[in-house]
Design a protein around this motif. Structure first.
Motif, PDB file in Angstrom:
ATOM      1  N   GLU A   1       0.805  -1.207   0.000  1.00 31.39           N
ATOM      2  CA  GLU A   1       0.000   0.000   0.000  1.00 31.39           C
ATOM      3  C   GLU A   1       0.848   1.270   0.000  1.00 31.39           C
ATOM      4  O   GLU A   1       0.425   2.310  -0.484  1.00 31.39           O
ATOM      5  CB  GLU A   1      -0.937  -0.005   1.212  1.00 31.39           C
ATOM      6  CG  GLU A   1      -1.963  -1.132   1.193  1.00 31.39           C
ATOM      7  CD  GLU A   1      -2.901  -1.060   2.372  1.00 31.39           C
ATOM      8  OE1 GLU A   1      -3.215   0.051   2.836  1.00 31.39           O
ATOM      9  OE2 GLU A   1      -3.340  -2.124   2.847  1.00 31.39           O
ATOM     10  N   SER A   2       2.045   1.200   0.579  1.00 34.18           N
ATOM     11  CA  SER A   2       2.910   2.379   0.668  1.00 34.18           C
ATOM     12  C   SER A   2       4.357   1.925   0.724  1.00 34.18           C
ATOM     13  O   SER A   2       4.653   0.739   0.942  1.00 34.18           O
ATOM     14  CB  SER A   2       2.580   3.200   1.922  1.00 34.18           C
ATOM     15  OG  SER A   2       3.028   2.527   3.083  1.00 34.18           O
ATOM     16  N   ASP A   3       5.265   2.870   0.556  1.00 34.47           N
ATOM     17  CA  ASP A   3       6.687   2.535   0.636  1.00 34.47           C
ATOM     18  C   ASP A   3       7.057   2.068   2.033  1.00 34.47           C
ATOM     19  O   ASP A   3       7.894   1.168   2.201  1.00 34.47           O
ATOM     20  CB  ASP A   3       7.533   3.750   0.230  1.00 34.47           C
ATOM     21  CG  ASP A   3       9.012   3.396   0.123  1.00 34.47           C
ATOM     22  OD1 ASP A   3       9.337   2.464  -0.640  1.00 34.47           O
ATOM     23  OD2 ASP A   3       9.834   4.035   0.800  1.00 34.47           O
ATOM     24  N   ASN A   4       6.442   2.665   3.050  1.00 35.63           N
ATOM     25  CA  ASN A   4       6.694   2.223   4.428  1.00 35.63           C
ATOM     26  C   ASN A   4       6.348   0.752   4.580  1.00 35.63           C
ATOM     27  O   ASN A   4       7.114  -0.029   5.163  1.00 35.63           O
ATOM     28  CB  ASN A   4       5.869   3.049   5.420  1.00 35.63           C
ATOM     29  CG  ASN A   4       6.276   4.501   5.455  1.00 35.63           C
ATOM     30  OD1 ASN A   4       7.452   4.834   5.300  1.00 35.63           O
ATOM     31  ND2 ASN A   4       5.316   5.384   5.645  1.00 35.63           N
ATOM     32  N   ASP A   5       5.188   0.365   4.074  1.00 35.82           N
ATOM     33  CA  ASP A   5       4.756  -1.026   4.187  1.00 35.82           C
ATOM     34  C   ASP A   5       5.659  -1.956   3.390  1.00 35.82           C
ATOM     35  O   ASP A   5       6.039  -3.024   3.872  1.00 35.82           O
ATOM     36  CB  ASP A   5       3.311  -1.166   3.700  1.00 35.82           C
ATOM     37  CG  ASP A   5       2.319  -0.434   4.583  1.00 35.82           C
ATOM     38  OD1 ASP A   5       2.511  -0.423   5.806  1.00 35.82           O
ATOM     39  OD2 ASP A   5       1.346   0.125   4.044  1.00 35.82           O
ATOM     40  N   ARG A   6       5.992  -1.560   2.163  1.00 35.43           N
ATOM     41  CA  ARG A   6       6.841  -2.414   1.335  1.00 35.43           C
ATOM     42  C   ARG A   6       8.195  -2.662   1.996  1.00 35.43           C
ATOM     43  O   ARG A   6       8.685  -3.796   2.053  1.00 35.43           O
ATOM     44  CB  ARG A   6       7.037  -1.774  -0.044  1.00 35.43           C
ATOM     45  CG  ARG A   6       5.803  -1.802  -0.923  1.00 35.43           C
ATOM     46  CD  ARG A   6       6.097  -1.277  -2.313  1.00 35.43           C
ATOM     47  NE  ARG A   6       6.316   0.169  -2.324  1.00 35.43           N
ATOM     48  CZ  ARG A   6       5.356   1.076  -2.500  1.00 35.43           C
ATOM     49  NH1 ARG A   6       4.106   0.683  -2.648  1.00 35.43           N
ATOM     50  NH2 ARG A   6       5.636   2.363  -2.530  1.00 35.43           N
TER      51      ARG A   6
ATOM     52  N   VAL B   1       4.526   7.021  14.126  1.00 29.10           N
ATOM     53  CA  VAL B   1       4.049   7.366  12.784  1.00 29.10           C
ATOM     54  C   VAL B   1       4.331   6.170  11.877  1.00 29.10           C
ATOM     55  O   VAL B   1       5.146   5.297  12.205  1.00 29.10           O
ATOM     56  CB  VAL B   1       4.735   8.635  12.232  1.00 29.10           C
ATOM     57  CG1 VAL B   1       4.323   9.863  13.031  1.00 29.10           C
ATOM     58  CG2 VAL B   1       6.254   8.484  12.233  1.00 29.10           C
ATOM     59  N   GLU B   2       3.659   6.115  10.731  1.00 31.79           N
ATOM     60  CA  GLU B   2       3.750   4.944   9.865  1.00 31.79           C
ATOM     61  C   GLU B   2       5.171   4.653   9.403  1.00 31.79           C
ATOM     62  O   GLU B   2       5.541   3.489   9.208  1.00 31.79           O
ATOM     63  CB  GLU B   2       2.819   5.121   8.663  1.00 31.79           C
ATOM     64  CG  GLU B   2       1.344   5.073   9.046  1.00 31.79           C
ATOM     65  CD  GLU B   2       0.433   5.202   7.833  1.00 31.79           C
ATOM     66  OE1 GLU B   2       0.949   5.273   6.701  1.00 31.79           O
ATOM     67  OE2 GLU B   2      -0.796   5.220   8.035  1.00 31.79           O
ATOM     68  N   SER B   3       5.980   5.693   9.237  1.00 29.73           N
ATOM     69  CA  SER B   3       7.365   5.476   8.800  1.00 29.73           C
ATOM     70  C   SER B   3       8.192   4.731   9.847  1.00 29.73           C
ATOM     71  O   SER B   3       9.245   4.164   9.522  1.00 29.73           O
ATOM     72  CB  SER B   3       8.032   6.804   8.446  1.00 29.73           C
ATOM     73  OG  SER B   3       8.035   7.679   9.556  1.00 29.73           O
ATOM     74  N   ASP B   4       7.731   4.703  11.103  1.00 26.30           N
ATOM     75  CA  ASP B   4       8.426   3.938  12.144  1.00 26.30           C
ATOM     76  C   ASP B   4       8.378   2.440  11.858  1.00 26.30           C
ATOM     77  O   ASP B   4       9.180   1.678  12.402  1.00 26.30           O
ATOM     78  CB  ASP B   4       7.817   4.210  13.522  1.00 26.30           C
ATOM     79  CG  ASP B   4       8.123   5.611  14.033  1.00 26.30           C
ATOM     80  OD1 ASP B   4       9.238   6.104  13.792  1.00 26.30           O
ATOM     81  OD2 ASP B   4       7.245   6.208  14.680  1.00 26.30           O
ATOM     82  N   SER B   5       7.433   2.015  11.012  1.00 23.16           N
ATOM     83  CA  SER B   5       7.303   0.592  10.695  1.00 23.16           C
ATOM     84  C   SER B   5       8.612   0.017  10.154  1.00 23.16           C
ATOM     85  O   SER B   5       8.971  -1.130  10.453  1.00 23.16           O
ATOM     86  CB  SER B   5       6.196   0.379   9.662  1.00 23.16           C
ATOM     87  OG  SER B   5       4.923   0.542  10.236  1.00 23.16           O
ATOM     88  N   ILE B   6       9.316   0.815   9.369  1.00 22.50           N
ATOM     89  CA  ILE B   6      10.559   0.322   8.771  1.00 22.50           C
ATOM     90  C   ILE B   6      11.583  -0.009   9.846  1.00 22.50           C
ATOM     91  O   ILE B   6      12.178  -1.096   9.859  1.00 22.50           O
ATOM     92  CB  ILE B   6      11.129   1.358   7.784  1.00 22.50           C
ATOM     93  CG1 ILE B   6      10.124   1.651   6.676  1.00 22.50           C
ATOM     94  CG2 ILE B   6      12.452   0.875   7.202  1.00 22.50           C
ATOM     95  CD1 ILE B   6      10.480   2.849   5.823  1.00 22.50           C
TER      96      ILE B   6
END
Length: 220
Positions: free
Chosen positions: A14-19, A177-182
């Motif tokens: 869905e997003s670069d963060n998720d990928r 935030v979502e970017s923390d997923s990485i």
């Protein structure tokens, strides 16, 4: 059959963060030397049954075309496709089957669905050590007694769980935030947490792990 070490795995989401987070999880599950992952910006994975059949078919065909293009340089062994369920378990079962069937019918080799229930943040709740390593000021989380796939609005739940209870500390602490997923997924890999048994449970995560490992084993 060619070894998996000679293969390329394309990752859609869905997003670069998720990928990028999914790639870190895959790397944590399979540390085999030479496995290469490539994040693919487009198309987004729109393969839910609730979506128009024509839209789902075109998405699957677009992914199949990209597999053929990338295979000219290195054989594509598999495609991992991420899509949040936006529902609690067992919603992941139907969504995962829908994603994999749509891709398989389009000629995509060894499709693997990464379909977190409710959202990918529910999977992060399984790994408190990775959360703590991402931000030392976050509140400690212990979900060992929970089936995290039953938590609605997992992102909001995670945000609230990580906020320090002390007001002064909370004022100085960064929000998730979502970017923390990485970074969270990187810490899961670095700390070798995927094999840890003493953690919460998520049937959607277990399903992803089983399917991904099964595909990789078959390629050896």
């Amino acid at each position: 059959m060619s070894k998996v070490s000679q293969k390329l795995i394309l990752v859609f989401g869905e997003s670069d963060n998720d990928r990028r987070a999914i790639i870190e999880l895959c790397s944590a599950l399979r540390s085999d030397a030479g496995i290469h992952f490539k994040p693919m910006r487009d198309p987004p994975v729109l393969l839910k049954k609730s979506e128009r059949p024509e839209k789902r078919r075109k998405t699957a065909e677009a992914i199949s075309t990209l597999v053929k293009i990338n295979s000219k340089k290195s054989p594509v062994a598999s495609v991992v496709a991420h899509r949040d369920c936006d529902k609690i378990e067992p919603s992941h079962e139907e969504l995962s089957e829908s994603i994999e069937r749509g891709l398989y019918d389009a000629g995509v080799p060894n499709p693997v669905a990464a379909a977190p229930a409710y959202e990918i943040e529910a999977w992060w709740l399984l790994f408190p050590e990775a959360l703590a390593a991402t931000c030392a000021n976050w509140e400690k989380v212990d979900m060992r007694s929970r089936q995290v796939g039953s938590i609605e609005n997992a992102k909001e739940f995670l945000c609230e769980a990580l906020r320090p209870k002390d007001k002064a500390k909370r004022m100085k602490c960064k929000e998730y935030v979502e970017s923390d997923s990485i970074k969270i997924a990187q810490n899961i890999r670095k700390l070798n947490l995927t094999s840890k048994l003493d953690r919460g449970r998520s049937r959607s995560f277990d399903r992803f792990v089983e399917r991904f490992n099964s595909v990789c084993d078959a390629l050896e």
